[in-house]
Design a protein around this motif. Sequence first.
Motif, PDB file in Angstrom:
ATOM      1  N   ASP A  98       0.836  -1.194   0.000  1.00 27.08           N
ATOM      2  CA  ASP A  98       0.000   0.000   0.000  1.00 27.08           C
ATOM      3  C   ASP A  98       0.871   1.243   0.000  1.00 27.08           C
ATOM      4  OD1 ASP A  98      -1.642  -2.066   2.095  1.00 27.08           O
ATOM      5  OD2 ASP A  98      -2.788  -1.162   0.467  1.00 27.08           O
TER       6      ASP A  98
ATOM      7  N   PHE B 169      -0.495  -6.188 -10.087  1.00 28.91           N
ATOM      8  CA  PHE B 169      -1.773  -5.509 -10.230  1.00 28.91           C
ATOM      9  C   PHE B 169      -1.708  -4.186  -9.490  1.00 28.91           C
ATOM     10  CE2 PHE B 169      -4.226  -8.930 -12.086  1.00 28.91           C
ATOM     11  CZ  PHE B 169      -3.572 -10.077 -11.671  1.00 28.91           C
TER      12      PHE B 169
ATOM     13  N   HIS C  55      -3.100   0.691  -3.896  1.00 29.20           N
ATOM     14  CA  HIS C  55      -2.700  -0.652  -3.515  1.00 29.20           C
ATOM     15  C   HIS C  55      -2.152  -1.384  -4.730  1.00 29.20           C
ATOM     16  CE1 HIS C  55      -2.973  -4.535  -1.397  1.00 29.20           C
ATOM     17  NE2 HIS C  55      -3.375  -5.018  -2.546  1.00 29.20           N
TER      18      HIS C  55
ATOM     19  N   ASP D 267      -3.130  -1.167 -15.206  1.00 26.67           N
ATOM     20  CA  ASP D 267      -3.573  -1.787 -13.954  1.00 26.67           C
ATOM     21  C   ASP D 267      -3.052  -3.208 -13.808  1.00 26.67           C
ATOM     22  OD1 ASP D 267      -6.987  -2.069 -15.218  1.00 26.67           O
ATOM     23  OD2 ASP D 267      -5.150  -3.118 -15.768  1.00 26.67           O
ATOM     24  N   LYS D 268      -2.326  -3.665 -14.816  1.00 27.06           N
ATOM     25  CA  LYS D 268      -1.790  -5.026 -14.736  1.00 27.06           C
ATOM     26  C   LYS D 268      -0.580  -5.132 -15.640  1.00 27.06           C
ATOM     27  CE  LYS D 268      -3.158  -9.763 -16.007  1.00 27.06           C
ATOM     28  NZ  LYS D 268      -4.259 -10.587 -16.552  1.00 27.06           N
TER      29      LYS D 268
ATOM     30  N   ASN E 104      -4.106  -0.937  -8.189  1.00 32.02           N
ATOM     31  CA  ASN E 104      -5.415  -0.337  -7.947  1.00 32.02           C
ATOM     32  C   ASN E 104      -5.176   1.084  -7.454  1.00 32.02           C
ATOM     33  OD1 ASN E 104      -7.847   0.568  -6.834  1.00 32.02           O
ATOM     34  ND2 ASN E 104      -8.475  -1.483  -6.215  1.00 32.02           N
ATOM     35  N   LYS E 105      -5.243   2.030  -8.384  1.00 29.80           N
ATOM     36  CA  LYS E 105      -4.879   3.396  -8.041  1.00 29.80           C
ATOM     37  C   LYS E 105      -5.851   4.020  -7.052  1.00 29.80           C
ATOM     38  CE  LYS E 105      -4.546   4.621 -12.406  1.00 29.80           C
ATOM     39  NZ  LYS E 105      -4.393   3.302 -13.064  1.00 29.80           N
ATOM     40  N   SER E 106      -7.107   3.717  -7.185  1.00 27.76           N
ATOM     41  CA  SER E 106      -8.093   4.334  -6.286  1.00 27.76           C
ATOM     42  C   SER E 106      -7.868   3.884  -4.847  1.00 27.76           C
ATOM     43  CB  SER E 106      -9.515   4.003  -6.736  1.00 27.76           C
ATOM     44  OG  SER E 106      -9.722   2.605  -6.731  1.00 27.76           O
ATOM     45  N   ALA E 107      -7.428   2.644  -4.695  1.00 23.60           N
ATOM     46  CA  ALA E 107      -7.164   2.119  -3.348  1.00 23.60           C
ATOM     47  C   ALA E 107      -5.719   2.344  -2.928  1.00 23.60           C
ATOM     48  CB  ALA E 107      -7.488   0.630  -3.295  1.00 23.60           C
TER      49      ALA E 107
END
Lengths: 114, 116
Positions: free
Chosen positions: A24, A65, A72, A55-56, A67-70
């Motif tokens: 994170d 992977f 993570h 994203d991958k 996850n920009k919004s998270a």
Amino acid sequence: DQQVKQNSPSLSVQEGRISILNCDYTNSMFDYFLWYKKYPAEGPTFLISISSIKDKNEDGRFTVFLNKSAKHLSLHIVPSQPGDSAVYFCAASDWLDTGNQFYFGTGTSLTVIP
Amino acid sequence: EAGVTQFPSHSVIEKGQTVTLRCDPISGHDNLYWYRRVMGKEIKFLLHFVKESKQDESGMPNNRFLAERTGGTYSTLKVQPAELEDSGVYFCASSPNRDEKTNEQFFGPGTRLTVL
């Protein structure tokens, strides 16, 4: 203040199964992410990277992977092999930053059990 | 092609002594970085050279640490005087000119410094 966090210090997985390592980050300016692998008494070696426009990213048994919004990212290793046993560091950078320093997590020690 | 090399591989010194670490980057790499990992913690940035110039030294802990890269080739990191909290593994990394399509840094094996 740590900007990249790896909350699992260790992980054990059976050979042939999937290993999932998580990371994170807090800085939304980071736009490039890397995973490094480190064996004892050696320096970290580059494993795989991903730009924030994707994203991958997949390279053989390794997939990252994002996850920009998270904020993570995760590293999937499948199938896991005993030779994958090492410490894995997640790193992030702001590519537009002229300094381009890497911010590392504390590492996750992966043990693949034969 | 030779990778990043560091010397010595390990050093044990007493508090108050001086130690100098050396890093030889990959030939032709303009960028040279120093990082440090204290036991169990993250690998932390110390400073960044572009050729012989210090681009960013925001990670240097204090003025007991002095880094140089004369001529833009190898670099040295001197700790004087060393304190107990300076113990850790010091990594050097290098990367090519930023115009090249890579953001990868190539790491050396590290120097393990123990201050007693």
